[in-house]
Design a protein around this motif. Structure first.
Motif, PDB file in Angstrom:
ATOM      1  N   GLU A   1      22.866  31.526  53.989  1.00  0.00           N
ATOM      2  CA  GLU A   1      22.502  30.085  54.294  1.00  0.00           C
ATOM      3  C   GLU A   1      21.273  29.952  54.370  1.00  0.00           C
ATOM      4  O   GLU A   1      20.749  29.156  53.983  1.00  0.00           O
ATOM      5  CB  GLU A   1      23.369  29.882  55.548  1.00  0.00           C
ATOM      6  N   LEU A   2      20.339  30.765  55.080  1.00  0.00           N
ATOM      7  CA  LEU A   2      18.711  30.666  55.351  1.00  0.00           C
ATOM      8  C   LEU A   2      18.123  30.665  54.014  1.00  0.00           C
ATOM      9  O   LEU A   2      17.238  30.141  53.707  1.00  0.00           O
ATOM     10  CB  LEU A   2      18.501  31.421  56.387  1.00  0.00           C
ATOM     11  N   CYS A   3      18.615  31.786  53.165  1.00  0.00           N
ATOM     12  CA  CYS A   3      17.788  32.208  51.764  1.00  0.00           C
ATOM     13  C   CYS A   3      18.155  30.934  50.665  1.00  0.00           C
ATOM     14  O   CYS A   3      17.317  30.653  50.058  1.00  0.00           O
ATOM     15  CB  CYS A   3      18.264  33.530  51.349  1.00  0.00           C
ATOM     16  N   THR A   4      19.216  30.249  51.063  1.00  0.00           N
ATOM     17  CA  THR A   4      19.471  28.970  50.095  1.00  0.00           C
ATOM     18  C   THR A   4      18.205  28.111  49.924  1.00  0.00           C
ATOM     19  O   THR A   4      17.751  27.782  48.900  1.00  0.00           O
ATOM     20  CB  THR A   4      20.788  28.332  50.325  1.00  0.00           C
ATOM     21  N   PRO A   5      17.881  27.390  51.029  1.00  0.00           N
ATOM     22  CA  PRO A   5      16.880  26.365  51.015  1.00  0.00           C
ATOM     23  C   PRO A   5      15.507  27.328  50.806  1.00  0.00           C
ATOM     24  O   PRO A   5      14.593  26.561  50.023  1.00  0.00           O
ATOM     25  CB  PRO A   5      16.758  25.942  52.391  1.00  0.00           C
ATOM     26  N   ILE A   6      15.426  28.370  51.234  1.00  0.00           N
ATOM     27  CA  ILE A   6      14.143  29.356  50.757  1.00  0.00           C
ATOM     28  C   ILE A   6      13.984  29.328  49.502  1.00  0.00           C
ATOM     29  O   ILE A   6      12.798  29.215  48.763  1.00  0.00           O
ATOM     30  CB  ILE A   6      13.850  30.626  51.840  1.00  0.00           C
ATOM     31  N   THR A   7      15.055  29.581  48.703  1.00  0.00           N
ATOM     32  CA  THR A   7      14.977  29.821  47.071  1.00  0.00           C
ATOM     33  C   THR A   7      14.671  28.592  46.656  1.00  0.00           C
ATOM     34  O   THR A   7      14.030  28.536  45.671  1.00  0.00           O
ATOM     35  CB  THR A   7      16.435  30.412  46.640  1.00  0.00           C
ATOM     36  N   GLY A   8      15.072  27.600  47.047  1.00  0.00           N
ATOM     37  CA  GLY A   8      14.670  26.007  46.535  1.00  0.00           C
ATOM     38  C   GLY A   8      13.246  25.886  46.714  1.00  0.00           C
ATOM     39  O   GLY A   8      12.566  25.441  45.856  1.00  0.00           O
ATOM     40  N   MET A   9      12.702  26.052  47.901  1.00  0.00           N
ATOM     41  CA  MET A   9      11.238  25.965  48.433  1.00  0.00           C
ATOM     42  C   MET A   9      10.391  26.880  47.371  1.00  0.00           C
ATOM     43  O   MET A   9       9.342  26.315  46.764  1.00  0.00           O
ATOM     44  CB  MET A   9      10.912  26.498  49.731  1.00  0.00           C
ATOM     45  N   ILE A  10      10.766  28.214  47.057  1.00  0.00           N
ATOM     46  CA  ILE A  10      10.017  28.903  46.057  1.00  0.00           C
ATOM     47  C   ILE A  10      10.055  28.608  44.894  1.00  0.00           C
ATOM     48  O   ILE A  10       9.140  28.448  44.064  1.00  0.00           O
ATOM     49  CB  ILE A  10      10.505  30.536  46.216  1.00  0.00           C
ATOM     50  N   GLY A  11      11.197  27.931  44.226  1.00  0.00           N
ATOM     51  CA  GLY A  11      11.430  27.734  42.886  1.00  0.00           C
ATOM     52  C   GLY A  11      10.621  26.516  42.586  1.00  0.00           C
ATOM     53  O   GLY A  11       9.770  26.354  41.912  1.00  0.00           O
ATOM     54  N   TYR A  12      10.772  25.433  43.512  1.00  0.00           N
ATOM     55  CA  TYR A  12       9.882  24.184  43.368  1.00  0.00           C
ATOM     56  C   TYR A  12       8.641  24.221  43.725  1.00  0.00           C
ATOM     57  O   TYR A  12       7.827  23.570  42.602  1.00  0.00           O
ATOM     58  CB  TYR A  12      10.347  23.070  44.163  1.00  0.00           C
ATOM     59  N   SER A  13       8.057  25.216  44.247  1.00  0.00           N
ATOM     60  CA  SER A  13       6.560  25.323  44.498  1.00  0.00           C
ATOM     61  C   SER A  13       6.170  26.068  43.080  1.00  0.00           C
ATOM     62  O   SER A  13       4.838  25.876  42.768  1.00  0.00           O
ATOM     63  CB  SER A  13       6.331  26.343  45.740  1.00  0.00           C
TER      64      SER A  13
ATOM     65  N   LEU B   1       4.590  14.442  40.184  1.00  0.00           N
ATOM     66  CA  LEU B   1       4.868  15.514  40.929  1.00  0.00           C
ATOM     67  C   LEU B   1       5.691  15.197  42.065  1.00  0.00           C
ATOM     68  O   LEU B   1       6.591  16.104  42.722  1.00  0.00           O
ATOM     69  CB  LEU B   1       3.611  16.251  41.466  1.00  0.00           C
ATOM     70  N   ILE B   2       6.213  13.820  42.462  1.00  0.00           N
ATOM     71  CA  ILE B   2       6.838  13.390  43.564  1.00  0.00           C
ATOM     72  C   ILE B   2       8.491  13.994  43.730  1.00  0.00           C
ATOM     73  O   ILE B   2       8.866  14.412  44.734  1.00  0.00           O
ATOM     74  CB  ILE B   2       6.956  11.838  43.745  1.00  0.00           C
ATOM     75  N   PRO B   3       9.101  13.771  42.461  1.00  0.00           N
ATOM     76  CA  PRO B   3      10.308  14.315  42.533  1.00  0.00           C
ATOM     77  C   PRO B   3      10.408  15.666  42.952  1.00  0.00           C
ATOM     78  O   PRO B   3      11.487  16.220  43.798  1.00  0.00           O
ATOM     79  CB  PRO B   3      11.114  14.240  41.098  1.00  0.00           C
ATOM     80  N   ASP B   4       9.703  16.533  42.647  1.00  0.00           N
ATOM     81  CA  ASP B   4       9.870  18.210  42.889  1.00  0.00           C
ATOM     82  C   ASP B   4       9.390  18.171  44.226  1.00  0.00           C
ATOM     83  O   ASP B   4       9.738  19.163  45.068  1.00  0.00           O
ATOM     84  CB  ASP B   4       8.927  18.883  41.830  1.00  0.00           C
ATOM     85  N   LEU B   5       8.554  17.442  44.742  1.00  0.00           N
ATOM     86  CA  LEU B   5       7.943  17.628  46.230  1.00  0.00           C
ATOM     87  C   LEU B   5       9.167  17.210  47.033  1.00  0.00           C
ATOM     88  O   LEU B   5       9.347  17.827  48.033  1.00  0.00           O
ATOM     89  CB  LEU B   5       6.624  16.753  46.315  1.00  0.00           C
ATOM     90  N   ASP B   6       9.840  15.984  46.673  1.00  0.00           N
ATOM     91  CA  ASP B   6      10.979  15.532  47.488  1.00  0.00           C
ATOM     92  C   ASP B   6      11.882  16.540  47.438  1.00  0.00           C
ATOM     93  O   ASP B   6      12.571  16.751  48.651  1.00  0.00           O
ATOM     94  CB  ASP B   6      11.414  14.261  46.796  1.00  0.00           C
ATOM     95  N   SER B   7      12.379  17.174  46.584  1.00  0.00           N
ATOM     96  CA  SER B   7      13.241  18.318  46.413  1.00  0.00           C
ATOM     97  C   SER B   7      12.709  19.579  47.370  1.00  0.00           C
ATOM     98  O   SER B   7      13.630  20.015  48.304  1.00  0.00           O
ATOM     99  CB  SER B   7      13.495  18.972  45.213  1.00  0.00           C
ATOM    100  N   LEU B   8      11.467  19.653  47.256  1.00  0.00           N
ATOM    101  CA  LEU B   8      11.004  20.973  48.281  1.00  0.00           C
ATOM    102  C   LEU B   8      10.972  20.406  49.548  1.00  0.00           C
ATOM    103  O   LEU B   8      11.332  21.328  50.380  1.00  0.00           O
ATOM    104  CB  LEU B   8       9.320  21.312  47.826  1.00  0.00           C
ATOM    105  N   ASN B   9      10.630  19.501  49.883  1.00  0.00           N
ATOM    106  CA  ASN B   9      10.626  18.701  51.307  1.00  0.00           C
ATOM    107  C   ASN B   9      11.888  18.901  51.848  1.00  0.00           C
ATOM    108  O   ASN B   9      12.232  19.071  52.846  1.00  0.00           O
ATOM    109  CB  ASN B   9      10.038  17.350  51.159  1.00  0.00           C
TER     110      ASN B   9
ATOM    111  N   GLY C   1       4.365  20.253  57.014  1.00  0.00           N
ATOM    112  CA  GLY C   1       3.283  19.453  57.066  1.00  0.00           C
ATOM    113  C   GLY C   1       2.637  19.307  55.641  1.00  0.00           C
ATOM    114  O   GLY C   1       1.974  18.150  55.325  1.00  0.00           O
ATOM    115  N   TYR C   2       2.401  20.572  54.708  1.00  0.00           N
ATOM    116  CA  TYR C   2       1.637  20.467  53.629  1.00  0.00           C
ATOM    117  C   TYR C   2       2.554  19.421  52.772  1.00  0.00           C
ATOM    118  O   TYR C   2       1.946  18.884  52.164  1.00  0.00           O
ATOM    119  CB  TYR C   2       1.568  21.711  52.977  1.00  0.00           C
ATOM    120  N   CYS C   3       3.857  19.416  52.822  1.00  0.00           N
ATOM    121  CA  CYS C   3       4.704  18.610  51.912  1.00  0.00           C
ATOM    122  C   CYS C   3       4.413  17.137  52.130  1.00  0.00           C
ATOM    123  O   CYS C   3       4.173  16.122  51.408  1.00  0.00           O
ATOM    124  CB  CYS C   3       5.995  18.863  52.224  1.00  0.00           C
TER     125      CYS C   3
END
Length: 555
Positions: free
Chosen positions: A18-30, A114-122, A101-103
């Protein structure tokens, strides 16, 4: 192994997933953002995204370390519920807070594309924050309960056994040791099945960039509908899903005689060996742990598809000797073969989303790159004209319910200047108005206003061309029969401005007419003018050379 220990390990594996799921999203979108900012590697935006990527990688390592069942079993202190929740809070919240904070800063400073990908990362970062808070809140509840009842400090293996997350974890893991006996599916392009929409979107975009046609489903029911409606060549299937799990869906697929040949690759943050072995035993082609390396996944997909292609070729000769079975397979439901029925089924299961918006400059760059491919003989979209081509079928289904063209073309009706071909674009990419002399008539202006204001098209291009017959007729100035002269009258005003210039009068008039029609669009439409002022629209004009196929901007 005791029952409590087994439950504890099941829970820890599930929490890690469950915790790796959002982390995967953060890594992928970054990674996607870093790729988009590659030309600005010395900018502060690039540096901030790099920090987000580094913090995401740090989070992944920490989660795998903190929630490692083997390490927790070795350390009795770590198994204490209070200590466990404190470790989560201290270790994970520092890098996660930095990401959030960086987001927030980037969302204020970054360009619109870049906003759509930043929104998803956030969104992924806040999803993880919510998960951490839920785990800490649960631990506090259990500690308070134990205190009120006068019990000793609770342990992980005692108190998580009644939690709903344990039930979800054990349901998934139990399916690894059971065999079901159902199935209903079929074959075609790549189907991504993951209950997390962020992962579906991210993986779909990565695969489409590599040239694959992709459909997505967020549960087993959607996947079944898509597979019944559209042929698929490969399925990328998440292990942990609500309802019918990925393991159960795999069992169904591999027990159904019509769909046994479809390769299935399992994707999961669960890295325990037993689960991987069980998936392979059930017929999975591979088991890939999240977050995966894109290059490795691409190589695995290519290998799967090549293997499937070889198998299909070898079985094709056998099918020719048993036409009855081939006919039965291909015509099991005649309604599914009808294009309208196909689109309805696909869209019902997987409605298209509006693609991320692009800037006018990015749209123009995409258009010019397409023309360069056309000039160099490297077109990518010619196959879309063939309705039986797989990519064409997929694109037709995506655009059947809505259109989001990235550019609108006001071009000449000349048969030698088909916009989709000379710019190497496909179905749904361009909004095209063609009229002799590429004149901005009232009807043409109204159509372009619709494209820009309703469809959100960020770019309008007026396309004239060398050797234009309409311009030649205007220069000649002779009476024309019927209504042919109507568009000539819209060109005549520019002749006076170029007749004293050196060079060929007709070719000078072609360029002047392009410039005139661009000015007419901006000067006669308040809708277009307002969009330009807001930075949401750009209007340019250019000339297409009939001899070379090259398109050049002139205004």
């Amino acid at each position: 192994m005791s029952q409590n220990t087994s439950v504890q390990q099941s829970l820890l594996i599930y929490l890690r997933h469950e915790l790796c799921t959002p982390i995967t999203g953060m890594i992928g979108y970054s990674e996607l953002l870093l790729e988009a900012l590659q030309s600005q590697s010395d900018s502060s935006l690039f540096a901030d995204v790099q920090k987000i990527y580094a913090c995401s990688q740090q989070l992944l390592k920490l989660v795998n370390l903190i929630l490692d069942p083997v390490q927790l079993e070795r350390s009795r202190i770590e198994r204490n519920l209070s200590s466990f929740s404190t470790t989560l809070r201290i270790e994970l919240l520092t890098p996660l807070s930095a990401i959030i904070g960086y987001c927030e800063m980037l969302l204020e400073e970054a360009p619109a594309e870049l906003i759509p990908d930043l929104d998803s990362l956030n969104a992924s970062s806040h999803q993880m924050l919510s998960l951490i808070n839920d785990i800490i809140h649960f631990a506090q509840q259990q500690l308070q309960t134990a205190k009120n009842q006068g019990h000793r400090t609770p342990q992980l293996s005692e108190n998580f056994t009644t939690s709903s997350v344990v039930q979800s974890a054990t349901t998934t893991l139990e399916s690894l040791s059971q065999r079901s006996s159902e199935k209903q599916l079929q074959s075609g392009m790549i189907l991504v099945v993951d209950d997390n929409p962020t992962h579906c979107n991210l993986l779909s975009r990565q695969l489409k960039r590599q040239g694959y046609a992709v459909t997505t489903a967020t549960n087993a029911k959607q996947a079944l509908r898509l597979l019944e409606a559209i042929p698929h060549d490969l399925i990328l299937l998440d292990v942990v899903m609500p309802g019918i799990s990925g393991i159960e869906l795999l069992q169904q697929l591999k027990q159904h005689h019509c769909f046994q040949s479809i390769p299935v690759m399992m994707l999961s943050a669960l890295d325990e060996i037993e689960g991987a072995i069980k998936c392979i035993e059930l017929g999975a082609e591979d088991y890939v742990q999240k977050p995966f390396d894109p290059s490795l996944l691409r190589a695995k997909i290519e290998t799967c598809l090549k293997k499937r292609s070889r198998n299909q070729k070898s079985s094709h000769s056998v099918e020719r000797h048993s036409p009855g079975s081939a006919i039965e397979t291909r015509t099991r439901d005649p309604d599914l073969l009808h294009p309208n029925r196909l689109s309805q089924l696909a869209l019902a299961a997987n409605p298209p989303e509006k693609p991320p918006s692009v800037s006018p400059d990015a749209a123009l760059a995409r258009l010019l790159k397409g023309n360069q491919r056309f000039v160099n003989g490297l077109c990518q979209n010619l196959q879309q004209s063939r309705c039986l081509h797989r990519a064409s079928r997929s694109r037709l289904q995506e655009t059947a319910i809505a259109q989001y063209p990235f550019a609108a073309i006001l071009g000449c009706a000349d048969s030698r200047v088909p916009a989709e071909i000379v710019f190497d674009q496909g179905v749904g990419d361009l909004f095209v108005i063609r009229v002799a002399g590429n004149v901005a008539s009232q009807t043409a202006i109204g159509s372009l206003e619709f494209a820009a204001s309703v469809l959100g098209t960020p770019l309008i291009v007026v396309v004239g061309h060398s050797g234009c017959g309409a311009v030649a007729a205007a220069v000649k100035g002779e009476p024309l029969p019927g209504r042919i002269g109507s568009f000539v009258e819209d060109i005549k005003p520019v002749i006076a401005h170029v007749k004293h210039k050196t060079g060929d009068l007709k070719e000078n008039t072609v360029i002047a007419n392009i410039q005139y029609q661009v000015q007419k669009l901006t000067g006669s439409s308040t809708i277009l003018a307002d969009l330009i002022a807001a930075g949401k629209l750009k209007i340019v004009g250019g000339q297409y050379d009939l001899r070379t196929g090259k398109f050049s901007i002139v205004i």
